[in-house]
Write a protein that holds these residues in place. Structure first.
Motif, PDB file in Angstrom:
ATOM      1  N   ALA A 122       1.187  -1.425  -0.136  1.00  0.00           N
ATOM      2  CA  ALA A 122       0.268  -0.001  -0.028  1.00  0.00           C
ATOM      3  C   ALA A 122       0.763   1.205  -0.037  1.00  0.00           C
ATOM      4  O   ALA A 122       0.572   2.682  -0.950  1.00  0.00           O
ATOM      5  CB  ALA A 122      -0.806   0.456   1.231  1.00  0.00           C
ATOM      6  N   VAL A 123       1.959   0.954   0.333  1.00  0.00           N
ATOM      7  CA  VAL A 123       3.367   2.762   0.501  1.00  0.00           C
ATOM      8  C   VAL A 123       3.431   2.719  -0.554  1.00  0.00           C
ATOM      9  O   VAL A 123       3.588   3.760  -0.817  1.00  0.00           O
ATOM     10  CB  VAL A 123       4.240   2.467   1.989  1.00  0.00           C
ATOM     11  N   LYS A 124       4.013   1.364  -1.041  1.00  0.00           N
ATOM     12  CA  LYS A 124       5.133   1.504  -2.270  1.00  0.00           C
ATOM     13  C   LYS A 124       3.999   2.567  -3.140  1.00  0.00           C
ATOM     14  O   LYS A 124       4.374   3.122  -4.052  1.00  0.00           O
ATOM     15  CB  LYS A 124       5.504   0.500  -3.080  1.00  0.00           C
ATOM     16  N   LYS A 125       2.764   2.032  -3.270  1.00  0.00           N
ATOM     17  CA  LYS A 125       1.520   2.846  -4.467  1.00  0.00           C
ATOM     18  C   LYS A 125       1.252   3.935  -3.870  1.00  0.00           C
ATOM     19  O   LYS A 125       1.860   4.529  -4.999  1.00  0.00           O
ATOM     20  CB  LYS A 125       0.500   1.444  -4.833  1.00  0.00           C
ATOM     21  N   GLU A 126       1.625   4.344  -2.798  1.00  0.00           N
ATOM     22  CA  GLU A 126       1.337   5.649  -2.907  1.00  0.00           C
ATOM     23  C   GLU A 126       2.655   6.693  -3.099  1.00  0.00           C
ATOM     24  O   GLU A 126       2.153   7.565  -3.435  1.00  0.00           O
ATOM     25  CB  GLU A 126       0.381   5.732  -1.072  1.00  0.00           C
ATOM     26  N   LEU A 127       3.831   5.685  -2.473  1.00  0.00           N
ATOM     27  CA  LEU A 127       4.350   6.840  -2.652  1.00  0.00           C
ATOM     28  C   LEU A 127       5.235   6.945  -4.734  1.00  0.00           C
ATOM     29  O   LEU A 127       6.017   7.669  -4.953  1.00  0.00           O
ATOM     30  CB  LEU A 127       6.245   5.865  -2.180  1.00  0.00           C
ATOM     31  N   THR A 128       4.798   5.636  -5.680  1.00  0.00           N
ATOM     32  CA  THR A 128       4.661   5.470  -6.507  1.00  0.00           C
ATOM     33  C   THR A 128       3.772   6.762  -6.975  1.00  0.00           C
ATOM     34  O   THR A 128       4.673   7.407  -8.138  1.00  0.00           O
ATOM     35  CB  THR A 128       4.890   4.564  -7.041  1.00  0.00           C
ATOM     36  N   ALA A 129       2.986   6.774  -6.968  1.00  0.00           N
ATOM     37  CA  ALA A 129       2.086   7.899  -7.451  1.00  0.00           C
ATOM     38  C   ALA A 129       2.116   9.237  -6.985  1.00  0.00           C
ATOM     39  O   ALA A 129       1.805  10.192  -8.265  1.00  0.00           O
ATOM     40  CB  ALA A 129       0.191   7.197  -7.091  1.00  0.00           C
ATOM     41  N   ASN A 130       2.353   9.657  -5.824  1.00  0.00           N
ATOM     42  CA  ASN A 130       2.743  10.706  -5.162  1.00  0.00           C
ATOM     43  C   ASN A 130       3.815  10.445  -4.599  1.00  0.00           C
ATOM     44  O   ASN A 130       4.179  10.627  -3.318  1.00  0.00           O
ATOM     45  CB  ASN A 130       1.627  11.365  -5.025  1.00  0.00           C
ATOM     46  N   PRO A 131       5.313  10.679  -4.749  1.00  0.00           N
ATOM     47  CA  PRO A 131       6.019  10.665  -4.226  1.00  0.00           C
ATOM     48  C   PRO A 131       6.858  11.985  -3.001  1.00  0.00           C
ATOM     49  O   PRO A 131       6.665  13.277  -3.717  1.00  0.00           O
ATOM     50  CB  PRO A 131       7.794  10.465  -5.270  1.00  0.00           C
ATOM     51  N   PRO A 132       7.064  11.937  -2.442  1.00  0.00           N
ATOM     52  CA  PRO A 132       7.285  13.371  -0.843  1.00  0.00           C
ATOM     53  C   PRO A 132       8.777  13.043  -0.920  1.00  0.00           C
ATOM     54  O   PRO A 132       9.293  12.458  -2.101  1.00  0.00           O
ATOM     55  CB  PRO A 132       6.983  12.534   0.248  1.00  0.00           C
ATOM     56  N   GLN A 133       9.016  14.439  -1.038  1.00  0.00           N
ATOM     57  CA  GLN A 133      10.959  14.234  -0.417  1.00  0.00           C
ATOM     58  C   GLN A 133      11.226  14.067   0.605  1.00  0.00           C
ATOM     59  O   GLN A 133      12.041  12.998   0.458  1.00  0.00           O
ATOM     60  CB  GLN A 133      11.024  15.689  -0.226  1.00  0.00           C
ATOM     61  N   LEU A 134      10.390  13.212   1.185  1.00  0.00           N
ATOM     62  CA  LEU A 134      10.620  12.068   3.003  1.00  0.00           C
ATOM     63  C   LEU A 134       9.896  11.684   3.046  1.00  0.00           C
ATOM     64  O   LEU A 134       8.458  12.357   3.751  1.00  0.00           O
ATOM     65  CB  LEU A 134      10.887  14.218   3.996  1.00  0.00           C
ATOM     66  N   PHE A 135       9.991  10.585   3.668  1.00  0.00           N
ATOM     67  CA  PHE A 135       9.361   9.478   4.438  1.00  0.00           C
ATOM     68  C   PHE A 135       9.122   8.509   5.286  1.00  0.00           C
ATOM     69  O   PHE A 135      10.472   8.571   5.382  1.00  0.00           O
ATOM     70  CB  PHE A 135       8.874   7.896   2.876  1.00  0.00           C
ATOM     71  N   ILE A 136       8.861   8.824   6.080  1.00  0.00           N
ATOM     72  CA  ILE A 136       8.894   8.685   7.584  1.00  0.00           C
ATOM     73  C   ILE A 136       8.256   7.688   8.276  1.00  0.00           C
ATOM     74  O   ILE A 136       6.940   7.415   7.740  1.00  0.00           O
ATOM     75  CB  ILE A 136       8.479  10.151   8.815  1.00  0.00           C
ATOM     76  N   ASP A 137       8.396   6.645   8.627  1.00  0.00           N
ATOM     77  CA  ASP A 137       7.797   4.819   9.032  1.00  0.00           C
ATOM     78  C   ASP A 137       8.677   5.061  10.681  1.00  0.00           C
ATOM     79  O   ASP A 137       9.488   5.032  10.642  1.00  0.00           O
ATOM     80  CB  ASP A 137       7.524   3.938   8.363  1.00  0.00           C
ATOM     81  N   GLY A 138       8.233   4.367  11.171  1.00  0.00           N
ATOM     82  CA  GLY A 138       8.459   3.083  12.027  1.00  0.00           C
ATOM     83  C   GLY A 138       8.517   1.575  12.373  1.00  0.00           C
ATOM     84  O   GLY A 138       8.680   0.874  11.552  1.00  0.00           O
ATOM     85  N   HIS A 139       7.920   1.483  13.210  1.00  0.00           N
ATOM     86  CA  HIS A 139       7.177  -0.384  13.725  1.00  0.00           C
ATOM     87  C   HIS A 139       8.820  -1.529  13.440  1.00  0.00           C
ATOM     88  O   HIS A 139       7.969  -2.008  14.485  1.00  0.00           O
ATOM     89  CB  HIS A 139       6.718  -0.607  12.343  1.00  0.00           C
ATOM     90  N   SER A 140      10.076  -1.428  12.802  1.00  0.00           N
ATOM     91  CA  SER A 140      11.076  -2.062  12.858  1.00  0.00           C
ATOM     92  C   SER A 140      11.448  -1.675  13.962  1.00  0.00           C
ATOM     93  O   SER A 140      12.281  -3.253  14.469  1.00  0.00           O
ATOM     94  CB  SER A 140      11.349  -2.490  11.482  1.00  0.00           C
ATOM     95  N   HIS A 141      12.155  -0.984  14.171  1.00  0.00           N
ATOM     96  CA  HIS A 141      12.467  -0.863  15.367  1.00  0.00           C
ATOM     97  C   HIS A 141      14.485  -0.878  14.870  1.00  0.00           C
ATOM     98  O   HIS A 141      15.265  -0.537  15.641  1.00  0.00           O
ATOM     99  CB  HIS A 141      12.371  -2.422  16.194  1.00  0.00           C
TER     100      HIS A 141
END
Length: 164
Positions: free
Chosen positions: A93-112
């Motif tokens: 889902a994130v890949k689809k959103e990033l590809t359709a409309n790439p930001p300059q900065l993508f931030i996430d967490g979860h993996s530690h």
């Protein structure tokens, strides 16, 4: 110029040192898994706070913070969500959103897992501040500070809070 304190995966534990490390920051951004609304309120009472909920966060936090957030800080478009992956292994889902409309900065967490890496294909900087809390398999609790100055992101600092 906006100085950012980036944190994630606190899991209900807020090290008092966070306030010292974020003292010079203009804003705090939390990439999910707050753990408690009281923890989010402590951060919000200290500095302006942007955040997204994580997979461990209850309905109280989900009523206040969205699953994903997109905004512009100075001249940089930012997209933040808790579970997103990293270049090139984004969640579908994130890949689809990033590809359709790439930001300059993508931030996430979860993996530690703390990661700061550039995605050449999307021309996007990816940041995951690791985990600042005591829950999880990470060995060292981490944060990131950085500066957004117009369209430039600079002065990225990794902060180690100590062992989990």
């Amino acid at each position: 110029m906006t100085r950012i304190g980036l944190i994630s995966d606190t899991h209900s534990y807020l090290d008092p040192a966070v306030f010292k490390h974020f003292d010079n920051c203009d804003e705090i951004w939390h990439a999910g898994d707050f753990g408690t609304l009281a923890l989010a309120d402590q951060l919000k009472d200290f500095k302006p706070l942007k955040g997204v909920y994580g997979n461990i966060d209850g309905n109280d936090i989900r009523r206040v913070f969205p699953e994903k957030l997109r905004w512009t800080c100075e001249g940089v478009e930012v997209y933040m969500t808790h579970i997103g992956g990293y270049p090139p292994r984004y969640t579908p889902a994130v890949k689809k959103e990033l590809t359709a409309n790439p930001p300059q900065l993508f931030i996430d967490g979860h993996s530690h897992i703390l990661k700061v890496m550039f995605d050449d294909q999307l021309q996007c900087l990816h940041m995951n501040p690791g985990a600042a809390g005591r829950e999880g398999w990470h060995k060292v609790r981490t944060l990131i500070t950085f500066v957004i100055d117009g369209k430039t992101m600079r002065d990225c600092n990794v902060i180690e809070l100590g062992n989990r």
